[in-house]
Scaffold this motif. Sequence first.
Motif, PDB file in Angstrom:
ATOM      1  N   TRP A 162       0.858  -1.332  -0.019  1.00 38.20           N
ATOM      2  CA  TRP A 162       0.092   0.123   0.144  1.00 38.20           C
ATOM      3  C   TRP A 162       0.923   1.186  -0.018  1.00 38.20           C
ATOM      4  CZ3 TRP A 162      -4.937  -0.039  -1.459  1.00 38.20           C
ATOM      5  CH2 TRP A 162      -5.644  -1.193  -1.531  1.00 38.20           C
ATOM      6  N   TYR A 205     -10.606  -1.767  -0.684  1.00 39.38           N
ATOM      7  CA  TYR A 205     -10.714  -3.176  -1.001  1.00 39.38           C
ATOM      8  C   TYR A 205     -11.665  -3.940  -0.211  1.00 39.38           C
ATOM      9  CZ  TYR A 205      -7.542  -4.127   3.156  1.00 39.38           C
ATOM     10  OH  TYR A 205      -7.211  -4.438   4.503  1.00 39.38           O
ATOM     11  N   LYS A 206     -12.459  -4.658  -1.024  1.00 35.64           N
ATOM     12  CA  LYS A 206     -13.378  -5.604  -0.365  1.00 35.64           C
ATOM     13  C   LYS A 206     -13.281  -6.463   0.616  1.00 35.64           C
ATOM     14  CE  LYS A 206     -13.966  -9.186  -3.847  1.00 35.64           C
ATOM     15  NZ  LYS A 206     -14.790 -10.004  -4.694  1.00 35.64           N
ATOM     16  N   GLU A 207     -11.807  -7.114   0.801  1.00 38.93           N
ATOM     17  CA  GLU A 207     -11.691  -7.997   1.850  1.00 38.93           C
ATOM     18  C   GLU A 207     -11.473  -7.407   3.256  1.00 38.93           C
ATOM     19  OE1 GLU A 207     -10.444  -9.519  -1.888  1.00 38.93           O
ATOM     20  OE2 GLU A 207     -10.087  -7.719  -0.910  1.00 38.93           O
ATOM     21  N   TYR A 208     -11.400  -5.968   3.298  1.00 36.81           N
ATOM     22  CA  TYR A 208     -11.490  -5.452   4.780  1.00 36.81           C
ATOM     23  C   TYR A 208     -12.560  -5.596   5.364  1.00 36.81           C
ATOM     24  CZ  TYR A 208     -10.923  -2.736   8.801  1.00 36.81           C
ATOM     25  OH  TYR A 208     -10.799  -2.818  10.159  1.00 36.81           O
ATOM     26  N   ASP A 237      -0.905 -13.126   2.080  1.00 33.02           N
ATOM     27  CA  ASP A 237      -2.172 -12.895   1.740  1.00 33.02           C
ATOM     28  C   ASP A 237      -3.165 -13.506   2.637  1.00 33.02           C
ATOM     29  OD1 ASP A 237      -4.628 -12.397   0.757  1.00 33.02           O
ATOM     30  OD2 ASP A 237      -4.001 -12.176  -1.401  1.00 33.02           O
TER      31      ASP A 237
END
Length: 429
Positions: A56, A377-380, A76
């Motif tokens: 990031w 990001y959607k994974e948070y 990941d």
Amino acid sequence: MDLKERIATELIAARERSVGLTLEALDEPGLVTQVSPLMSPLVWDLAHIGNYEELWLLRAAAGQEAMRPEIDNLYDAFEHPRAERPKLPLLTPAESRAYIDTVRNKVLDSLEKVPLTGGPLTEGGFVYGMVIQHEHQHDETMLATHQLRKDGPALLDPSPAEPPAGDVALAGKEALVEAGPFVMGTSDDPWAYDNERGAHTVDLPAFFIDVTPVSNAAYLAFMENGGYDDPRWWHPDGWDWRIRSGKRAPAFWRREGGQWLRRRFGRTEPIPSAEPVQHVCWYEADAYARWAGKRLPTEAEWEKAASWDPAAGRKRRLPWGDDGEHANLGQRMMRPAPVGSYPEGASAYGVRQLLGDVWEWTSSDFRGYPGFRVFPYKEYSEVFFGTDYKVLRGGSWATHPMACRTTFRNWDYPIRRQIFAGFRCARDV
């Protein structure tokens, strides 16, 4: 202190904490060992922090080439469940240290060149705040890993300059929160996560909420009254969990010689009756609340009691105002403070310890707010929305102030007990 100086200071402070919980606390066998399938080996957390920072702050914010793209998959969090991570070809502790140090040096070198305007990722330093909070969140996870270790103490108890004095007379007292609308969430906190955005009005009926979290003494009364043996108090899924698991007390408690003891970071000690109960799951919290003739607060009720100033008609970022620190946060103690502590940290409704001490279970499922948008990001957040996860609020003694505010949302499965979670109760008027 300007924004970039603050970012550099906070990055350095977070790293000092991470190193203190890993490389300075344990030898290599302790760092590479998995103490529970619920947790990663600490060496994974350490290198993951560096990899997230590289992704990031170097690649996304500074536009630099990948340093070690071959390790991206290893670190990941969504590619490999925690139970599988010890089998991966992870970096050694020495390699992890070298990697995170190199990443950090490059980040600090590039910070002066990255504009903190011109796009949502860098505007107001958001991406830097995201990385700092991420590291502190992993530090709290590391503390949970330490708590699960069966070996002797590896972490020392800090000695606070002024130990907080609780007020046990407040245990069981309630505050009235009047009916009416309030603003839930935020639209102007530059470092808030996507699940905290955007601000919207919620109109609630009046309710009572406990002035303090539920104490160990109060929870012990539930236990001694047969609370773990009476299915009337339990959610059906909770009763099934209780029977299958055989649990009859909070995690890390045991009865010995007529006395209840707990294990805390490798030490065995009597249960401190005045502390908020912690290491209870949602089902246990829900059962206690039913036994007490109450219920768990909804997420909206918790946030209104914590953040709304009815006299001023405005929201507070912290229960006591918009700045300052009047709570047991940031590992200043390795345990919750007694109930009734920090009177200067009370909300406008007189409710205490809403931030720090223990995460507080609410009755709400984890969902997005109206108009929710994934960022960055959607994974948070988004992948966790639904009925599987219950929301926790307020942070714990292990939560850093950078990652704690009245709008911050945490979530977990209702069976989780390794986290530093407790609760307070509410009831209808």
